[in-house]
Design an enzyme around this catalytic site. Sequence first.
Site, mmCIF file in Angstrom:
data_model
loop_
_atom_site.group_PDB
_atom_site.id
_atom_site.type_symbol
_atom_site.label_atom_id
_atom_site.label_comp_id
_atom_site.label_asym_id
_atom_site.label_seq_id
_atom_site.Cartn_x
_atom_site.Cartn_y
_atom_site.Cartn_z
ATOM 1 N N CYS A 102 0.822 -1.226 0.000
ATOM 2 C CA CYS A 102 0.000 0.000 0.000
ATOM 3 C C CYS A 102 0.853 1.271 0.000
ATOM 4 C CB CYS A 102 -0.935 0.016 1.197
ATOM 5 S SG CYS A 102 -1.996 -1.428 1.294
ATOM 6 N N HIS A 226 -2.881 7.287 2.674
ATOM 7 C CA HIS A 226 -3.397 6.000 2.195
ATOM 8 C C HIS A 226 -4.773 5.778 2.827
ATOM 9 C CE1 HIS A 226 -3.985 1.888 1.322
ATOM 10 N NE2 HIS A 226 -3.602 1.421 2.491
ATOM 11 N N ASN A 256 -10.214 0.282 0.707
ATOM 12 C CA ASN A 256 -8.755 0.310 0.631
ATOM 13 C C ASN A 256 -8.329 -0.293 -0.710
ATOM 14 O OD1 ASN A 256 -6.020 -0.252 0.832
ATOM 15 N ND2 ASN A 256 -6.126 -0.970 2.958
HETATM 16 O O1 UT7 Z 1 -3.498 -1.089 3.844
HETATM 17 C C1 UT7 Z 1 -3.087 -1.478 5.116
HETATM 18 C C2 UT7 Z 1 -3.775 -2.684 5.487
HETATM 19 N N1 UT7 Z 1 -4.661 -2.837 6.540
HETATM 20 C C3 UT7 Z 1 -5.169 -1.951 7.423
HETATM 21 O O2 UT7 Z 1 -4.916 -0.795 7.444
HETATM 22 C C4 UT7 Z 1 -6.116 -2.527 8.421
HETATM 23 C C5 UT7 Z 1 -5.993 -1.868 9.770
HETATM 24 N N2 UT7 Z 1 -6.938 -2.416 10.695
HETATM 25 C C6 UT7 Z 1 -8.262 -2.054 10.732
HETATM 26 O O3 UT7 Z 1 -8.712 -1.257 9.922
HETATM 27 C C7 UT7 Z 1 -9.107 -2.607 11.841
HETATM 28 O O4 UT7 Z 1 -8.302 -3.300 12.754
HETATM 29 C C8 UT7 Z 1 -10.252 -3.537 11.370
HETATM 30 C C9 UT7 Z 1 -11.297 -2.734 10.619
HETATM 31 C C10 UT7 Z 1 -9.693 -4.650 10.474
HETATM 32 C C11 UT7 Z 1 -10.924 -4.164 12.568
HETATM 33 O O5 UT7 Z 1 -11.414 -3.166 13.415
HETATM 34 P P1 UT7 Z 1 -11.115 -3.200 14.981
HETATM 35 O O6 UT7 Z 1 -11.764 -2.049 15.587
HETATM 36 O O7 UT7 Z 1 -9.617 -3.330 15.152
HETATM 37 O O8 UT7 Z 1 -11.875 -4.509 15.415
HETATM 38 P P2 UT7 Z 1 -11.292 -5.828 16.110
HETATM 39 O O9 UT7 Z 1 -10.518 -6.637 15.121
HETATM 40 O O10 UT7 Z 1 -10.646 -5.467 17.423
HETATM 41 O O11 UT7 Z 1 -12.642 -6.583 16.427
HETATM 42 C C12 UT7 Z 1 -13.600 -6.066 17.369
HETATM 43 C C13 UT7 Z 1 -14.813 -6.978 17.344
HETATM 44 C C14 UT7 Z 1 -14.434 -8.464 17.430
HETATM 45 O O12 UT7 Z 1 -15.449 -9.094 18.168
HETATM 46 P P3 UT7 Z 1 -15.220 -9.479 19.719
HETATM 47 O O13 UT7 Z 1 -14.008 -10.360 19.744
HETATM 48 O O14 UT7 Z 1 -15.015 -8.166 20.428
HETATM 49 O O15 UT7 Z 1 -16.486 -10.187 20.087
HETATM 50 C C15 UT7 Z 1 -14.498 -8.931 16.014
HETATM 51 O O16 UT7 Z 1 -14.781 -10.298 15.896
HETATM 52 O O17 UT7 Z 1 -15.495 -6.818 16.084
HETATM 53 C C16 UT7 Z 1 -15.644 -8.090 15.461
HETATM 54 N N3 UT7 Z 1 -15.571 -7.908 14.018
HETATM 55 C C17 UT7 Z 1 -16.637 -7.631 13.263
HETATM 56 N N4 UT7 Z 1 -17.936 -7.458 13.586
HETATM 57 C C18 UT7 Z 1 -18.782 -7.162 12.588
HETATM 58 C C19 UT7 Z 1 -14.470 -7.957 13.204
HETATM 59 N N5 UT7 Z 1 -14.824 -7.715 11.939
HETATM 60 C C20 UT7 Z 1 -16.160 -7.510 11.960
HETATM 61 C C21 UT7 Z 1 -17.100 -7.204 10.947
HETATM 62 N N6 UT7 Z 1 -18.388 -7.024 11.307
HETATM 63 N N7 UT7 Z 1 -16.754 -7.058 9.665
#
Ligand code: UT7
Length: 304
Positions: A102, A226, A256
């Site tokens: 990216c 980005h 993204n």
């Molecule tokens: O280009 C560079 C590449 N990547 C990035 O920049 C990604 C950077 N990371 C992110 O954008 C975020 O970490 C995510 C959007 C991927 C995830 O958001 P988050 O606020 O970090 O959520 P999390 O992974 O801590 O998950 C929180 C909760 C979890 O449930 P529990 O364990 O609290 O019950 C996940 O299972 O949200 C749940 N969850 C979802 N719920 C509904 C994870 N994905 C989803 C979803 N819909 N799509």
Amino acid sequence: MAVPDGRLTNTDLERMLDTTDTWIVERTGIRERRVASPSDTAVTLGAAAGAAAIKDAGLTPGDIGLVLVATCTAPQVLPSAASLVQELLGLRCGALDVGAACAGFVYGLVAAAGMAGDQPVLLIGAETLTRITDPDDRGTRILFGDGAGAAVLGRPLDPTAGLLAWDLGCDGSAAPLLEVPVGDRYMRMEGGEVFRRAVRIVVESAAMALERAGLTPADVDVFVPHQANVRIIEAACSRLRIPMERAVVNLDRYGNTSAASVPIAMTEASEQGRLHKGDIVLLSGFGAGMTWASAVLRWDGEPA
Ligand code: UT7
């Protein structure tokens, strides 16, 4: 820029995955992404964006002295995406891919500045991320989209304009956080850890590039980060003390798009009249590697 017509909305995803529009918007800012048709690839999208950039610069393919394609989703292992783009556009010049995920477009900008001869360089960021995203993984499927953006780079007429300074970096020990191992079809990502590191490196790298340019965050007129997650952009702006109004944000409509996100955002900022002669423009990319890149430009606006 060139984006496919196909759209994948959060409402579509609600029907396919255990997710909701509310969760996706609150946690990422994304509302929809573009999805390439089966006949499109990073090469066809990249060539379309490249052709538009050459036309916009008032040039013809014969004027281009080098083409660089930043991508991590080339349709073939061999040859490079740049070779295929060169043929599609009828260019007769050197052709090279930039592999920095990216951060690829901003890396490519710095590479172009070092590699340029007398003729302009065509720099393209082009991706089909949806092809390497697991359709059953809600942690990644909601984030990524397809598209391409491009720029023709020439020496500015005004010697005080153009690329002023940059910062490039990589922490290879973080490679397992976002990867597609050989033999695997889809990416694996530790989203939370990527998020935490992204905020830190965007802030540190931008501050370093600005310092090298003899500037501070207060001097930034337009910030083109980005487009990964609006919360990363908000956190970086807050720590750098750059008002959010100065940041270009279009991830709500494209998600993204990896190496394509910065040039797509630049294109839209330019079309919306947000770039003015003399403006200080800060570009920032980060991604798998983990790589990062920041570049500081003084906008010229006049084709050389
Ligand atoms: O280009 C560079 C590449 N990547 C990035 O920049 C990604 C950077 N990371 C992110 O954008 C975020 O970490 C995510 C959007 C991927 C995830 O958001 P988050 O606020 O970090 O959520 P999390 O992974 O801590 O998950 C929180 C909760 C979890 O449930 P529990 O364990 O609290 O019950 C996940 O299972 O949200 C749940 N969850 C979802 N719920 C509904 C994870 N994905 C989803 C979803 N819909 N799509």
